[in-house]
Design a protein around this motif. Structure first.
Motif, PDB file in Angstrom:
ATOM      1  N   THR A  20       0.844  -1.189   0.000  1.00  0.00           N
ATOM      2  CA  THR A  20       0.000   0.000   0.000  1.00  0.00           C
ATOM      3  C   THR A  20       0.880   1.241   0.000  1.00  0.00           C
ATOM      4  N   PRO A  21       0.590   2.212  -0.868  1.00  0.00           N
ATOM      5  CA  PRO A  21       1.389   3.439  -0.883  1.00  0.00           C
ATOM      6  C   PRO A  21       1.327   4.166   0.460  1.00  0.00           C
ATOM      7  N   GLN A  22       2.384   4.882   0.776  1.00  0.00           N
ATOM      8  CA  GLN A  22       2.474   5.590   2.056  1.00  0.00           C
ATOM      9  C   GLN A  22       1.321   6.560   2.247  1.00  0.00           C
ATOM     10  N   GLY A  23       0.921   7.261   1.205  1.00  0.00           N
ATOM     11  CA  GLY A  23      -0.161   8.232   1.319  1.00  0.00           C
ATOM     12  C   GLY A  23      -1.484   7.605   1.706  1.00  0.00           C
ATOM     13  N   ALA A  24      -1.718   6.383   1.293  1.00  0.00           N
ATOM     14  CA  ALA A  24      -2.970   5.716   1.616  1.00  0.00           C
ATOM     15  C   ALA A  24      -2.999   5.264   3.072  1.00  0.00           C
ATOM     16  N   ARG A  25      -1.847   5.042   3.655  1.00  0.00           N
ATOM     17  CA  ARG A  25      -1.774   4.601   5.055  1.00  0.00           C
ATOM     18  C   ARG A  25      -1.876   5.756   6.024  1.00  0.00           C
ATOM     19  N   GLY A  26      -1.648   6.966   5.566  1.00  0.00           N
ATOM     20  CA  GLY A  26      -1.670   8.124   6.457  1.00  0.00           C
ATOM     21  C   GLY A  26      -0.258   8.600   6.746  1.00  0.00           C
ATOM     22  N   LYS A  27      -0.197   9.706   7.433  1.00  0.00           N
ATOM     23  CA  LYS A  27       1.103  10.287   7.766  1.00  0.00           C
ATOM     24  C   LYS A  27       1.791   9.481   8.860  1.00  0.00           C
ATOM     25  N   ASP A  28       3.114   9.546   8.844  1.00  0.00           N
ATOM     26  CA  ASP A  28       3.867   9.039   9.988  1.00  0.00           C
ATOM     27  C   ASP A  28       3.602   9.985  11.145  1.00  0.00           C
ATOM     28  N   TYR A  29       3.791   9.498  12.350  1.00  0.00           N
ATOM     29  CA  TYR A  29       3.522  10.373  13.486  1.00  0.00           C
ATOM     30  C   TYR A  29       4.666  10.342  14.481  1.00  0.00           C
ATOM     31  N   VAL A  30       4.718  11.408  15.248  1.00  0.00           N
ATOM     32  CA  VAL A  30       5.699  11.534  16.319  1.00  0.00           C
ATOM     33  C   VAL A  30       4.920  11.597  17.626  1.00  0.00           C
ATOM     34  N   LEU A  31       5.310  10.767  18.555  1.00  0.00           N
ATOM     35  CA  LEU A  31       4.683  10.745  19.874  1.00  0.00           C
ATOM     36  C   LEU A  31       5.595  11.485  20.840  1.00  0.00           C
ATOM     37  N   TRP A  32       5.114  12.593  21.365  1.00  0.00           N
ATOM     38  CA  TRP A  32       5.886  13.418  22.283  1.00  0.00           C
ATOM     39  C   TRP A  32       5.454  13.095  23.707  1.00  0.00           C
ATOM     40  N   MET A  33       6.388  12.646  24.529  1.00  0.00           N
ATOM     41  CA  MET A  33       6.071  12.382  25.930  1.00  0.00           C
ATOM     42  C   MET A  33       6.530  13.562  26.759  1.00  0.00           C
TER      43      MET A  33
END
Length: 77
Positions: A20-33
């Motif tokens: 699946t193309p990256q765009g279809a999966r959604g953005k990568d995310y950063v989890l800030w603690m």
């Protein structure tokens, strides 16, 4: 050899995910603690979100618009 349903299904799902193309999966995310640790992170009161760490986190988030950002609060012991 005969394989069960679940191993074949798991491989199938993994292949679909990888193809699946990256765009279809959604953005990568950063989890800030963030820790409950004034003056670095201020979670409540009149100075909420104005700690040193809060400011740095917000600057970095603005510089990384290609990511989805999520903030969680943790406790340091």
């Amino acid at each position: 050899m005969r394989y069960g349903f679940w191993p074949v299904f798991a491989v199938f799902v993994c292949l679909i995910f990888l193809c699946t193309p990256q765009g279809a999966r959604g953005k990568d995310y950063v989890l800030w603690m963030e820790a409950v640790l004034p003056p670095f992170f201020i979670q409540s009161g009149p100075n909420q979100d104005q700690g040193y760490g809060d400011t740095i986190t917000h600057i970095l988030q603005k510089q990384l618009p290609e990511y989805t950002h999520e903030e969680i609060t943790g406790c340091i012991r």
